[in-house]
Design an enzyme around this catalytic site. Structure first.
Site, PDB file in Angstrom:
ATOM      1  N   GLY A   1       7.006   1.093   8.552  1.00  0.00           N
ATOM      2  CA  GLY A   1       5.591   0.723   8.712  1.00  0.00           C
ATOM      3  C   GLY A   1       4.771   1.514   7.725  1.00  0.00           C
TER       4      GLY A   1
ATOM      5  CD  GLU B   1      -4.734  -5.547   4.693  1.00  0.00           C
ATOM      6  OE1 GLU B   1      -5.107  -5.048   3.630  1.00  0.00           O
ATOM      7  OE2 GLU B   1      -4.959  -6.722   5.012  1.00  0.00           O
TER       8      GLU B   1
HETATM    9  N1  CAA Z   1      -1.958   1.243  -6.952  1.00  0.00           N
HETATM   10  C1  CAA Z   1      -0.951   1.175  -7.863  1.00  0.00           C
HETATM   11  N2  CAA Z   1       0.188   1.891  -7.767  1.00  0.00           N
HETATM   12  C2  CAA Z   1       0.321   2.711  -6.698  1.00  0.00           C
HETATM   13  C3  CAA Z   1      -0.681   2.816  -5.721  1.00  0.00           C
HETATM   14  C4  CAA Z   1      -1.850   2.046  -5.865  1.00  0.00           C
HETATM   15  N3  CAA Z   1      -2.834   2.099  -4.973  1.00  0.00           N
HETATM   16  N4  CAA Z   1      -0.256   3.685  -4.777  1.00  0.00           N
HETATM   17  C5  CAA Z   1       0.950   4.120  -5.145  1.00  0.00           C
HETATM   18  N5  CAA Z   1       1.289   3.529  -6.323  1.00  0.00           N
HETATM   19  C6  CAA Z   1       2.503   3.760  -7.107  1.00  0.00           C
HETATM   20  C7  CAA Z   1       2.648   5.244  -7.410  1.00  0.00           C
HETATM   21  O1  CAA Z   1       1.893   5.605  -8.533  1.00  0.00           O
HETATM   22  C8  CAA Z   1       4.136   5.381  -7.602  1.00  0.00           C
HETATM   23  O2  CAA Z   1       4.484   4.946  -8.893  1.00  0.00           O
HETATM   24  P1  CAA Z   1       4.823   6.034 -10.086  1.00  0.00           P
HETATM   25  O3  CAA Z   1       6.059   6.751  -9.618  1.00  0.00           O
HETATM   26  O4  CAA Z   1       5.046   5.179 -11.285  1.00  0.00           O
HETATM   27  O5  CAA Z   1       3.639   6.928 -10.179  1.00  0.00           O
HETATM   28  C9  CAA Z   1       4.719   4.353  -6.628  1.00  0.00           C
HETATM   29  O6  CAA Z   1       3.674   3.417  -6.364  1.00  0.00           O
HETATM   30  C10 CAA Z   1       5.154   5.008  -5.337  1.00  0.00           C
HETATM   31  O7  CAA Z   1       3.997   5.592  -4.760  1.00  0.00           O
HETATM   32  P2  CAA Z   1       4.019   6.834  -3.763  1.00  0.00           P
HETATM   33  O8  CAA Z   1       4.942   7.867  -4.306  1.00  0.00           O
HETATM   34  O9  CAA Z   1       2.610   7.230  -3.471  1.00  0.00           O
HETATM   35  O10 CAA Z   1       4.698   6.190  -2.482  1.00  0.00           O
HETATM   36  P3  CAA Z   1       4.922   6.759  -1.004  1.00  0.00           P
HETATM   37  O11 CAA Z   1       6.246   6.352  -0.533  1.00  0.00           O
HETATM   38  O12 CAA Z   1       4.573   8.213  -0.959  1.00  0.00           O
HETATM   39  O13 CAA Z   1       3.903   5.867  -0.114  1.00  0.00           O
HETATM   40  C11 CAA Z   1       1.916   5.336   1.092  1.00  0.00           C
HETATM   41  C12 CAA Z   1       2.576   5.948  -0.153  1.00  0.00           C
HETATM   42  C13 CAA Z   1       0.446   5.453   0.756  1.00  0.00           C
HETATM   43  C14 CAA Z   1       2.231   6.092   2.373  1.00  0.00           C
HETATM   44  C15 CAA Z   1       2.328   3.848   1.242  1.00  0.00           C
HETATM   45  O14 CAA Z   1       3.664   3.703   1.678  1.00  0.00           O
HETATM   46  C16 CAA Z   1       1.433   3.097   2.197  1.00  0.00           C
HETATM   47  O15 CAA Z   1       0.351   2.641   1.827  1.00  0.00           O
HETATM   48  N6  CAA Z   1       1.873   2.934   3.483  1.00  0.00           N
HETATM   49  C17 CAA Z   1       1.163   2.066   4.414  1.00  0.00           C
HETATM   50  C18 CAA Z   1       1.659   0.667   4.272  1.00  0.00           C
HETATM   51  C19 CAA Z   1       0.653  -0.328   4.754  1.00  0.00           C
HETATM   52  O16 CAA Z   1      -0.549  -0.225   4.533  1.00  0.00           O
HETATM   53  N7  CAA Z   1       1.154  -1.353   5.408  1.00  0.00           N
HETATM   54  C20 CAA Z   1       0.311  -2.395   5.889  1.00  0.00           C
HETATM   55  C21 CAA Z   1       1.011  -3.690   5.767  1.00  0.00           C
HETATM   56  S1  CAA Z   1      -0.006  -5.105   5.679  1.00  0.00           S
HETATM   57  C22 CAA Z   1      -0.676  -5.364   7.142  1.00  0.00           C
HETATM   58  O17 CAA Z   1      -0.890  -4.500   7.929  1.00  0.00           O
HETATM   59  C23 CAA Z   1      -0.973  -6.807   7.338  1.00  0.00           C
HETATM   60  C24 CAA Z   1      -1.963  -7.235   8.289  1.00  0.00           C
HETATM   61  O18 CAA Z   1      -2.188  -8.399   8.280  1.00  0.00           O
HETATM   62  C25 CAA Z   1      -2.727  -6.382   9.190  1.00  0.00           C
END
Ligand code: CAA
Length: 381
Positions: free
Chosen positions: A131, A364
């Site tokens: 998640g 989200e």
């Molecule tokens: N834009 C572009 N690239 C991004 C970015 C962004 N906002 N955020 C991260 N990245 C890139 C990073 O730069 C990295 O790339 P590089 O190695 O080239 O720099 C790569 O993506 C991996 O990023 P992280 O190392 O930051 O990844 P992480 O594993 O630490 O995860 C997190 C970060 C913020 C926790 C992420 O997993 C996250 O957002 N989790 C929540 C997921 C979410 O929101 N799910 C909701 C699903 S949709 C939904 O809910 C539908 C609905 O209808 C309600």
């Protein structure tokens, strides 16, 4: 405060408000109770361009920006957060992913019918075991001659059962580095091996469709891959930046709906010989709700304006979503409290806002994930 600055923006707000009053308000309770997705409302919303607000007219959209988009989602959510989230997920997750990363034939094939509302879109990142830690997804995409074979299951997918097509994130390079090993694919309803699973029986936003999406030896041709292999996770993160602005608008609309319901009730409800609005305890509560809403509104429109100006909003979108989500939960809870016993029953909408609102601090990206994103942005600056 009035953040619809131009005459056109005010006209869009009026159109959305009138649409919500005329087409959504009469059916809210029935659809909530039956957990029925209001397909006919979505079709009517499409006629006004609401299913393609942020896409250029040449791709079937309304050709507007995020300020107008936020205005529409807020107005819809004020009356029914279920419709608000459906329109939001359709626009800013599914359609926007294809618009941002699809090539010209893919845009023509999918963005056009989605933006016109002829098709309903879903977007699948979350899985039962991943998640908040979205990069830990296990759905696989195996390269074969002419395409890819997808295997796995996605959970909590908006439009998982009613969607005509779905953007699916799957691990295409299991040995690749975390965050760089996924790809994004369009999977259309009717594709062998693609089906919806369990439809969720939810606390709130019950008229929105939330279901599992199951992929079993599901072949999609190479033309269904969006952008480059291995870029799917980064694409998803960038798509979520825009999505989080729309969830901020969902929170803003829900908070406003709860506030307006509570204010009307406080004026009409008599106790101790006068309207309860005349008691300071109630007046101060309304003042607190309104002030927090104004702050949430300012952040939401600031994020939308920044998106329109720069196209990059990671920090502003997470700040807006965090703030509005927390404000909306506060307002919905206070709204029920102002209604007293009537807040617990379905005669007034306070009860429904209280159930619907919780998605705003979870969907989200939870409030905790927003704090993580904000902190990382601040510390990497
Ligand atoms: N834009 C572009 N690239 C991004 C970015 C962004 N906002 N955020 C991260 N990245 C890139 C990073 O730069 C990295 O790339 P590089 O190695 O080239 O720099 C790569 O993506 C991996 O990023 P992280 O190392 O930051 O990844 P992480 O594993 O630490 O995860 C997190 C970060 C913020 C926790 C992420 O997993 C996250 O957002 N989790 C929540 C997921 C979410 O929101 N799910 C909701 C699903 S949709 C939904 O809910 C539908 C609905 O209808 C309600």
């Amino acid at each position: 405060m009035d953040f619809a600055f131009t005459e056109e923006q005010r006209a869009i707000r009026e159109a959305a408000r009138e649409f919500a009053r005329r087409e959504i308000d009469p059916i809210v309770d029935e659809h909530d109770e039956a957990q029925r997705f209001p397909r006919e409302v979505m079709s009517k919303a499409a006629e006004l361009g609401f299913l393609g607000v942020i896409f250029p007219e040449e791709y079937g959209g309304a050709g507007l920006g995020y300020v107008e988009y936020v205005t529409v989602i807020t107005e819809l959510s004020k009356v029914d957060p279920s419709v608000g989230i459906s329109v939001a997920a359709h626009n800013s997750l599914c359609t926007n992913h294809i618009f941002k990363y699809g090539d010209e034939p893919q845009r023509r094939r999918w963005v056009v019918p989605l933006a016109r509302g002829e098709k309903i879109g879903a977007w699948a990142l979350t899985e039962a075991g991943s998640g908040s830690d979205a990069a830990a997804a296990r759905t696989r995409a195996r390269k074969v001659e002419g395409g890819w074979v997808l295997d796995g299951a996605k959970t909590f997918i908006t439009h998982g059962s009613v969607g005509d097509l779905c953007v699916v994130m799957a691990v295409s390079d299991p040995d690749g580095p975390r965050g760089h090993n996924m790809s994004a694919f369009v999977v259309e309803k009717g594709t062998p091996g693609y089906r919806s699973g369990k439809k969720e029986n939810k606390l709130g936003i019950r008229a929105s469709d939330t279901a599992e999406v199951i992929l079993e030896e599901c072949f999609v041709p190479d033309e269904n891959l969006l952008g480059e292999p291995g870029e799917g996770f980064k694409q998803a993160m960038a798509v979520l930046d825009g999505g989080r602005i729309s969830i901020a608008a969902l929170g803003l609309g829900t908070a406003l709906g709860a506030f307006e319901t509570a204010r009307a009730y406080a004026r009409e409800r008599q106790q101790f010989g006068r309207p309860i609005a005349e008691f300071q305890a109630i007046g101060f509560t309304l003042a607190e709700m309104s002030t927090r809403i104004a702050a949430a509104e300012a952040l939401t429109f600031a994020a939308a304006a920044e998106m329109d100006r720069t196209g990059r909003v990671t920090l502003a979108a997470s700040e807006a979503k965090l703030m509005t989500g927390e404000v909306a939960v506060f307002c919905a809870e206070r709204g029920v409290q102002i209604h007293g016993g009537y807040g617990l029953v379905k005669d007034y909408r306070a009860e429904k806002f209280y159930r619907d609102v919780k998605i705003c601090t979870i969907g989200e990206g939870t409030s905790e994930v927003q704090r993580l994103v904000i902190a990382r942005q601040l510390l990497s600056a």
